[in-house]
Design an enzyme around this catalytic site. Structure first.
Site, PDB file in Angstrom:
ATOM      1  N   LYS A   1       0.822  -1.206   0.000  1.00 57.66           N
ATOM      2  CA  LYS A   1       0.000   0.000   0.000  1.00 57.66           C
ATOM      3  C   LYS A   1       0.860   1.262   0.000  1.00 57.66           C
ATOM      4  O   LYS A   1       0.636   2.184  -0.790  1.00 57.66           O
ATOM      5  CB  LYS A   1      -0.947  -0.015   1.206  1.00 57.66           C
ATOM      6  CG  LYS A   1      -1.789   1.231   1.350  1.00 57.66           C
ATOM      7  CD  LYS A   1      -1.260   2.084   2.480  1.00 57.66           C
ATOM      8  CE  LYS A   1      -1.916   3.460   2.482  1.00 57.66           C
ATOM      9  NZ  LYS A   1      -1.405   4.262   3.591  1.00 57.66           N
TER      10      LYS A   1
ATOM     11  N   ASP B   1      -6.175   1.091   0.797  1.00 62.01           N
ATOM     12  CA  ASP B   1      -6.186   1.161   2.256  1.00 62.01           C
ATOM     13  C   ASP B   1      -7.568   0.745   2.750  1.00 62.01           C
ATOM     14  O   ASP B   1      -8.391   0.274   1.976  1.00 62.01           O
ATOM     15  CB  ASP B   1      -5.847   2.579   2.718  1.00 62.01           C
ATOM     16  CG  ASP B   1      -6.960   3.542   2.369  1.00 62.01           C
ATOM     17  OD1 ASP B   1      -7.822   3.178   1.555  1.00 62.01           O
ATOM     18  OD2 ASP B   1      -6.989   4.645   2.918  1.00 62.01           O
TER      19      ASP B   1
END
Length: 222
Positions: A121, A139
């Site tokens: 991420k 996320d």
DNA sequence: ATCCCGAGGG
DNA sequence: CCCTCTGGAT
């Protein structure tokens, strides 16, 4: 409505209502962004922004952070989630950037994820924001909102969400679409009791169609 | 009690 | 796949 139709509606809506969506993390260069994103794991951006100005004053660049004592870094980030892990990761990250990458933050996902504290991420955020690569960082907000609206189907992991979204988001919109989904998740499509009453995506939202369309406002308030 | 721009280790 | 890390806001 198909996913493509949903996304076309959503793109049009956000382009009209939030044409300049970007991160709310405070930063002034790639180093600061990388530190801020590492700190933001399981923590609100607002909380991160309360600590980073002083942290950046004390450790203004990669070399100073690489030389830092993690116990001193800890003092600056004590009010953030997982402070011990993050203090260790920050110093380790900086040391590896200095030793393995000549002090320059690598700009491929494969290289970035070798850094302590940097996962997929974070690597997607850095390559997208700093280098305009069409990478979709997933996320908690992107994961939840995409699933709820119906942009993803049966996506059980962030990676599955990432791959499904990339299939129909035009490359030049990946960067801003990421921020659209984040900000929508933060302020409207929140995890608990999503604010469907103020949401402009109702016509395209699978969750709304399935759960709230035929209930009254009074029912929803219960 | 649950959530917040997750990552590392078993 | 699971678990742990771990503070502040709601």
């Amino acid at each position: 409505m198909t996913r493509k139709e949903r996304f076309d509606f959503i793109i049009k809506y956000f382009q009209e209502h939030n044409p300049n969506a970007e991160t709310e993390l405070l930063y002034s260069n790639p180093y600061e962004l990388l530190v801020a994103v590492i700190l933001s794991a399981q923590c609100t951006d607002k909380r991160v922004n309360m600590t980073t100005p002083e942290l950046f004053r004390r450790f203004p660049d990669m070399p100073s952070l690489a030389r830092a004592d993690k116990d001193e870094v800890l003092v600056y980030i004590k009010s953030i989630s997982y402070p011990n892990n993050k203090a260790k990761h920050l110093v380790g990250m900086a040391q590896k950037v200095m030793s393995d990458f000549g002090g320059n933050i690598p700009m491929t996902v494969a290289e970035l994820i070798t850094l302590p504290g940097v996962g997929r991420k974070t690597a997607n955020v850095i390559t997208s924001v700093v280098d305009a690569q069409p990478n979709m960082a997933v996320d908690t907000h992107v994961f939840r909102v995409a699933a709820r609206i119906g942009l993803t189907v049966n996506a059980k992991t962030p990676l599955a969400t990432e791959l499904q979204l990339l299939k129909f988001i035009p490359k030049d919109l990946v960067y801003i679409a990421h921020h659209w989904l984040i900000l929508h998740g933060r302020y409207v499509c929140v995890a608990r009791n999503p604010k469907c009453d103020i949401c402009g995506l109702k016509p395209a939202c699978k969750y709304y169609q399935q759960h709230l369309k035929n209930t009254t406002i009074a029912d929803n308030a219960l």
